[in-house]
Design a protein around this motif. Structure first.
Motif, mmCIF file in Angstrom:
data_model
loop_
_atom_site.group_PDB
_atom_site.id
_atom_site.type_symbol
_atom_site.label_atom_id
_atom_site.label_comp_id
_atom_site.label_asym_id
_atom_site.label_seq_id
_atom_site.Cartn_x
_atom_site.Cartn_y
_atom_site.Cartn_z
ATOM 1 N N VAL A 39 0.864 -1.176 0.000
ATOM 2 C CA VAL A 39 0.000 0.000 0.000
ATOM 3 C C VAL A 39 0.909 1.238 0.000
ATOM 4 N N LEU A 40 0.971 1.899 -1.143
ATOM 5 C CA LEU A 40 1.840 3.074 -1.297
ATOM 6 C C LEU A 40 1.031 4.357 -1.423
ATOM 7 N N LEU A 41 -0.179 4.363 -0.847
ATOM 8 C CA LEU A 41 -0.939 5.603 -0.807
ATOM 9 C C LEU A 41 -0.114 6.633 -0.042
ATOM 10 N N MET A 61 2.567 -4.858 -7.787
ATOM 11 C CA MET A 61 1.400 -4.116 -8.235
ATOM 12 C C MET A 61 0.904 -3.281 -7.045
ATOM 13 N N PRO A 62 1.523 -2.133 -6.770
ATOM 14 C CA PRO A 62 1.193 -1.371 -5.563
ATOM 15 C C PRO A 62 -0.139 -0.630 -5.662
ATOM 16 N N TRP A 63 -0.658 -0.288 -4.499
ATOM 17 C CA TRP A 63 -1.858 0.547 -4.403
ATOM 18 C C TRP A 63 -1.452 2.014 -4.519
ATOM 19 N N LEU A 64 -2.220 2.764 -5.306
ATOM 20 C CA LEU A 64 -2.024 4.206 -5.442
ATOM 21 C C LEU A 64 -3.295 4.918 -4.995
ATOM 22 N N ILE A 93 -2.904 -0.629 -8.488
ATOM 23 C CA ILE A 93 -4.314 -0.628 -8.076
ATOM 24 C C ILE A 93 -4.648 0.790 -7.644
ATOM 25 N N LEU A 94 -5.606 1.408 -8.289
ATOM 26 C CA LEU A 94 -6.032 2.749 -7.902
ATOM 27 C C LEU A 94 -7.158 2.621 -6.891
#
Length: 424
Positions: free
Chosen positions: A328-330, A379-382, A410-411
């Motif tokens: 999770v790279l938010l 496949m990181p979260w944005l 993943i948006l």
């Protein structure tokens, strides 16, 4: 009147001449059949060609669909209409670029709204949808037929049937989208009340349910990562969904509680393993259960993927064996200050490009330390919540700068609302 059915009596060909006449008749019939068969086969060979197999995924190269084809006989014939030769339920390959967006699970049941969202998302370059089928509250959003799921008694009242899920899956496949259901594993505050053999218990009173904090402070129970029934519960769900045709499963909550004071894990055959070993075994066993046709993905906090705060995992969770890892790279989740190598970024949320560049780069460095054969894709979260289209594009650009053009992601917007038109 309907005709009466008369049973055939004894043969009338008793005499020699009758037998000769019968033989002549059969020879003539056989000759006629051979002639008709020959000309029919010749006609079919000259005017038809075998239908091409169109069952390959969208990532596979496909031949051009030109207006005309020239058979080997030299005569030209019009190619079948593309609508009749297009593959049914074409689906995106998960081996290439996967750009997913999150949808609340209730949104996938409205076919018209789902199709509209898919069409808009496709124009912006997206090709996958992620949604929760077992959420962080332990709620199941589909009616599983597994014994442990029924025993857990956590199925939502409005849960989908498996057939309804397959209908939604079909809609997504028809639009070229991969459907990725997420399952929270051991982080589950509801099932432990009904699955006594699968919960963490209290060290001083092994029959009592352990909570991760005092009850008056919101303490919650957890499924026990050392309990074989806890493994079987989640693996059974994943196997069921893979059997229903889902091409991937996203795992979340593959961890121990953040604090484990007074927790008792029992004496199963798994308790001799370390935290990291038992969690990796869970991922490996689930991967084997779903088979080669279903990709296992695993998500984790971005900082734990850096190698910070890994105590609940017993080690870095990117090493557990999932085919794809999704940290999770938010930017808003990366703290007040982000440190990566020799760089420091204050207020990452206000600098989406630099936040994603530093975070993705740090995780990528960790992955590059792994053997190539065991290295997962990333496949990181944005972040979409609270960001403009320009800021989202900055996140995507940062990811491409670190991982290469067409990086997967993943948006995430909690309510599933996106301005896809502005992201084209």
């Amino acid at each position: 009147m309907p005709k009466k059915i008369h049973r055939r009596g004894p043969s009338v060909f008793h005499k020699k001449q009758h037998r000769v006449l019968k033989a002549v008749v059969w020879v003539l019939v056989a000759a006629l059949v051979v002639s008709v068969g020959y000309f029919t086969a010749k006609y079919m060979m000259e005017n038809f060609k075998p239908q091409q197999d169109n069952s390959s995924s969208l990532s596979s190269p496909s031949s051009p669909s030109g207006g005309e084809t020239v058979p080997s006989g030299g005569a030209q014939t019009t190619a079948p209409d593309s609508a009749t030769t297009a593959p049914e339920n074409a689906e995106v390959s998960l081996d290439g670029t996967v750009r997913a967006f999150y949808l609340p699970v209730e949104r996938i049941g409205d076919t018209a709204a789902l199709e509209a969202a898919l069409e808009e998302a496709a124009q912006a370059g997206f090709n996958a949808v992620l949604f929760d089928l077992k959420d962080e509250n332990g709620t199941l959003h589909y009616r599983s037929s597994t014994a442990l799921a029924q025993q857990a008694q956590t199925t939502a009242e409005d849960a989908y049937t498996l057939a309804e899920l397959q209908d939604a899956l079909g809609v997504m496949k028809e639009h070229g989208f991969a459907a990725i259901p997420r399952l929270f594993a051991f982080k589950d505050p509801e099932a432990p009340f009904y699955l006594a053999s699968a919960k963490i218990t209290l060290e001083s009173l092994p029959g009592m349910t352990w909570l991760d904090n005092k009850k008056e402070k919101g303490g919650k129970p957890w499924l026990n990562p050392y309990a074989p029934d806890a493994h079987a519960y989640i693996i059974g769900l994943a196997e069921e969904l893979a059997g229903a045709g889902f091409p991937a499963i996203m795992l979340d909550g593959v961890q121990f509680p953040n604090q484990t004071s007074s927790a008792y894990y029992g004496t199963s055959e798994l308790t001799s393993l370390s935290k990291q070993e038992v969690l990796a075994k869970f991922v490996a066993d689930l991967t084997e259960a779903v088979g080669d046709g279903c990709r296992v993905m695993q998500t984790m906090p971005g900082l734990s993927a850096f190698g910070e705060g890994t105590e609940p995992f017993g080690g870095n969770p990117v090493t557990f064996g999932a085919a794809t890892v999704s940290p999770v790279l938010l930017p808003s989740t990366l703290g007040d200050t982000l440190r990566a190598g020799e760089e420091t970024l204050s207020d990452p949320a206000s600098s989406p490009y630099d936040a994603v560049r530093l975070a993705a780069g740090q995780v990528n460095l960790r992955l590059e330390l792994m053997n190539r054969d065991a290295r997962p894709s990333m496949m990181p979260w944005l972040q979409a919540d609270g960001y403009t289209a320009a800021q989202i594009r900055e996140e995507l650009r940062a990811l491409d700068d670190v991982l290469g053009d067409g990086a997967s992601c993943i948006l995430y917007s909690a309510d599933g609302e996106y301005d896809f038109a502005s992201l084209r």
